[in-house]
Scaffold this motif. Sequence first.
Motif, PDB file in Angstrom:
ATOM      1  N   ARG A   1     -73.949 -88.510 -21.661  1.00 23.42           N
ATOM      2  CA  ARG A   1     -73.545 -87.850 -20.428  1.00 23.42           C
ATOM      3  C   ARG A   1     -74.768 -87.564 -19.556  1.00 23.42           C
ATOM      4  N   ILE A   2     -75.842 -87.108 -20.173  1.00 22.65           N
ATOM      5  CA  ILE A   2     -77.072 -86.826 -19.435  1.00 22.65           C
ATOM      6  C   ILE A   2     -77.581 -88.094 -18.754  1.00 22.65           C
ATOM      7  N   LEU A   3     -77.577 -89.206 -19.492  1.00 27.01           N
ATOM      8  CA  LEU A   3     -78.070 -90.462 -18.928  1.00 27.01           C
ATOM      9  C   LEU A   3     -77.157 -90.985 -17.824  1.00 27.01           C
ATOM     10  N   GLU A   4     -75.850 -90.856 -18.018  1.00 29.13           N
ATOM     11  CA  GLU A   4     -74.898 -91.309 -16.987  1.00 29.13           C
ATOM     12  C   GLU A   4     -75.085 -90.517 -15.697  1.00 29.13           C
ATOM     13  N   VAL A   5     -75.218 -89.207 -15.820  1.00 29.45           N
ATOM     14  CA  VAL A   5     -75.394 -88.367 -14.635  1.00 29.45           C
ATOM     15  C   VAL A   5     -76.744 -88.636 -13.987  1.00 29.45           C
ATOM     16  N   THR A   6     -77.765 -88.867 -14.787  1.00 33.03           N
ATOM     17  CA  THR A   6     -79.084 -89.185 -14.234  1.00 33.03           C
ATOM     18  C   THR A   6     -79.025 -90.462 -13.408  1.00 33.03           C
ATOM     19  N   ALA A   7     -78.367 -91.493 -13.951  1.00 35.01           N
ATOM     20  CA  ALA A   7     -78.263 -92.763 -13.233  1.00 35.01           C
ATOM     21  C   ALA A   7     -77.514 -92.589 -11.921  1.00 35.01           C
ATOM     22  N   GLN A   8     -76.409 -91.842 -11.933  1.00 37.50           N
ATOM     23  CA  GLN A   8     -75.631 -91.635 -10.722  1.00 37.50           C
ATOM     24  C   GLN A   8     -76.407 -90.782  -9.712  1.00 37.50           C
ATOM     25  N   THR A   9     -77.106 -89.778 -10.202  1.00 36.13           N
ATOM     26  CA  THR A   9     -77.916 -88.933  -9.316  1.00 36.13           C
ATOM     27  C   THR A   9     -79.040 -89.743  -8.688  1.00 36.13           C
ATOM     28  N   LEU A  10     -79.648 -90.598  -9.478  1.00 38.52           N
ATOM     29  CA  LEU A  10     -80.702 -91.475  -8.966  1.00 38.52           C
ATOM     30  C   LEU A  10     -80.156 -92.362  -7.858  1.00 38.52           C
ATOM     31  N   ALA A  11     -78.956 -92.896  -8.063  1.00 34.84           N
ATOM     32  CA  ALA A  11     -78.334 -93.738  -7.039  1.00 34.84           C
ATOM     33  C   ALA A  11     -78.026 -92.939  -5.779  1.00 34.84           C
ATOM     34  N   ASP A  12     -77.718 -91.664  -5.941  1.00 33.92           N
ATOM     35  CA  ASP A  12     -77.327 -90.827  -4.803  1.00 33.92           C
ATOM     36  C   ASP A  12     -78.520 -90.303  -4.008  1.00 33.92           C
ATOM     37  N   VAL A  13     -79.593 -89.896  -4.696  1.00 32.39           N
ATOM     38  CA  VAL A  13     -80.670 -89.187  -4.007  1.00 32.39           C
ATOM     39  C   VAL A  13     -82.020 -89.904  -4.062  1.00 32.39           C
TER      40      VAL A  13
ATOM     41  N   TYR B   1     -83.446 -83.232 -25.669  1.00 28.86           N
ATOM     42  CA  TYR B   1     -83.587 -84.678 -25.835  1.00 28.86           C
ATOM     43  C   TYR B   1     -84.676 -85.274 -24.939  1.00 28.86           C
ATOM     44  N   PHE B   2     -84.780 -84.781 -23.714  1.00 30.68           N
ATOM     45  CA  PHE B   2     -85.695 -85.374 -22.731  1.00 30.68           C
ATOM     46  C   PHE B   2     -86.624 -84.303 -22.169  1.00 30.68           C
ATOM     47  N   PRO B   3     -87.952 -84.494 -22.287  1.00 31.62           N
ATOM     48  CA  PRO B   3     -88.889 -83.459 -21.833  1.00 31.62           C
ATOM     49  C   PRO B   3     -89.039 -83.358 -20.320  1.00 31.62           C
ATOM     50  N   ASN B   4     -88.678 -84.431 -19.593  1.00 27.65           N
ATOM     51  CA  ASN B   4     -88.866 -84.437 -18.145  1.00 27.65           C
ATOM     52  C   ASN B   4     -88.065 -85.591 -17.544  1.00 27.65           C
ATOM     53  N   LYS B   5     -88.113 -85.708 -16.214  1.00 29.19           N
ATOM     54  CA  LYS B   5     -87.326 -86.754 -15.555  1.00 29.19           C
ATOM     55  C   LYS B   5     -87.872 -88.147 -15.842  1.00 29.19           C
ATOM     56  N   TYR B   6     -89.154 -88.229 -16.154  1.00 27.79           N
ATOM     57  CA  TYR B   6     -89.735 -89.543 -16.445  1.00 27.79           C
ATOM     58  C   TYR B   6     -89.237 -90.089 -17.782  1.00 27.79           C
ATOM     59  N   ALA B   7     -88.971 -89.200 -18.712  1.00 34.32           N
ATOM     60  CA  ALA B   7     -88.394 -89.629 -19.986  1.00 34.32           C
ATOM     61  C   ALA B   7     -86.971 -90.150 -19.771  1.00 34.32           C
ATOM     62  N   LEU B   8     -86.253 -89.531 -18.853  1.00 36.31           N
ATOM     63  CA  LEU B   8     -84.912 -90.015 -18.498  1.00 36.31           C
ATOM     64  C   LEU B   8     -84.995 -91.410 -17.878  1.00 36.31           C
TER      65      LEU B   8
ATOM     66  N   LYS C   1     -85.510 -86.135 -29.573  1.00 42.49           N
ATOM     67  CA  LYS C   1     -84.716 -86.367 -30.777  1.00 42.49           C
ATOM     68  C   LYS C   1     -83.532 -87.261 -30.432  1.00 42.49           C
ATOM     69  N   GLN C   2     -83.035 -87.953 -31.428  1.00 41.85           N
ATOM     70  CA  GLN C   2     -81.851 -88.765 -31.247  1.00 41.85           C
ATOM     71  C   GLN C   2     -80.641 -87.978 -31.727  1.00 41.85           C
ATOM     72  N   PRO C   3     -79.531 -88.052 -30.996  1.00 44.85           N
ATOM     73  CA  PRO C   3     -78.346 -87.297 -31.421  1.00 44.85           C
ATOM     74  C   PRO C   3     -77.820 -87.801 -32.756  1.00 44.85           C
ATOM     75  N   ALA C   4     -77.419 -86.877 -33.619  1.00 43.48           N
ATOM     76  CA  ALA C   4     -76.953 -87.248 -34.960  1.00 43.48           C
ATOM     77  C   ALA C   4     -75.438 -87.123 -35.098  1.00 43.48           C
ATOM     78  N   GLN C   5     -74.827 -86.283 -34.294  1.00 39.37           N
ATOM     79  CA  GLN C   5     -73.381 -86.068 -34.385  1.00 39.37           C
ATOM     80  C   GLN C   5     -72.702 -86.572 -33.118  1.00 39.37           C
TER      81      GLN C   5
ATOM     82  N   THR D   1     -74.098 -86.993 -29.359  1.00 37.04           N
ATOM     83  CA  THR D   1     -74.180 -88.318 -28.743  1.00 37.04           C
ATOM     84  C   THR D   1     -73.502 -88.328 -27.384  1.00 37.04           C
ATOM     85  N   GLU D   2     -72.356 -87.663 -27.299  1.00 40.64           N
ATOM     86  CA  GLU D   2     -71.641 -87.591 -26.028  1.00 40.64           C
ATOM     87  C   GLU D   2     -72.476 -86.858 -24.975  1.00 40.64           C
TER      88      GLU D   2
END
Length: 238
Positions: A37-49, A73-80, A24-28, A32-33
Amino acid sequence: MPQTATPRSMPPARRISPSLATKKQPAQQRATETYERILEVTAQTLADVGIERLSTNLVCERAGITPPALYRYFPNKYALLHELGQRLMQAQNARVGRWITLEVFAGGAEDLERAVEGLIIDTYEATVQTVGGVWIMRALRAVPVLQEVRLASHKAVTQEQVQLLAQALPGADLAQLQLLSRIVVELIYATVEMIFDEPLDVNAVARTVAGMVASQLGKVQPAAAVAKPSSRRKAAAG
């Protein structure tokens, strides 16, 4: 003596690809934050590990959220990775229009070579500026289920370049322009990957590849366009 039945070989198990669709897409604003936030942390975690050690549990732990909040929002890490990949492709593709224009083709081979060199460097910089950018690029090539993100993006850019080239070189064969554009798009992307993978001089690599691209494009241009001097040379002569 009764014959024994030959056992039938079982068909290979069909491999089920993980879902890449965002649930789903965030509506409020708060949602949205959380989404960003999930995507930002995923990107940083990907860079780290790296890709292999990335997991939704690790993202949740670092983001300070519960797994149900992420799975909303995301069913698995591949969706991220799919969403991060699309964003990186958009950031890289946005650079193309800054460098490759009708005016560049009208200017001649030297202008085109400078433009392609600038595009390679700019695409590299766009990847550097994206958190986890190099790992996202690697994921789009290494993970089969994510490869379509890269391929679809490259096909879209190819079509845009074919249309541009057809305007700039009306006497050229369209099929040849299609093939050349597709190769150039893939070559530029592979060049950026190589710069990350090996300790090479970015400017030197970009300059060399740009010279190759400009030389090949010169072979498909109509004779009048090939002979045309660059706009900068004409300005200097005036």
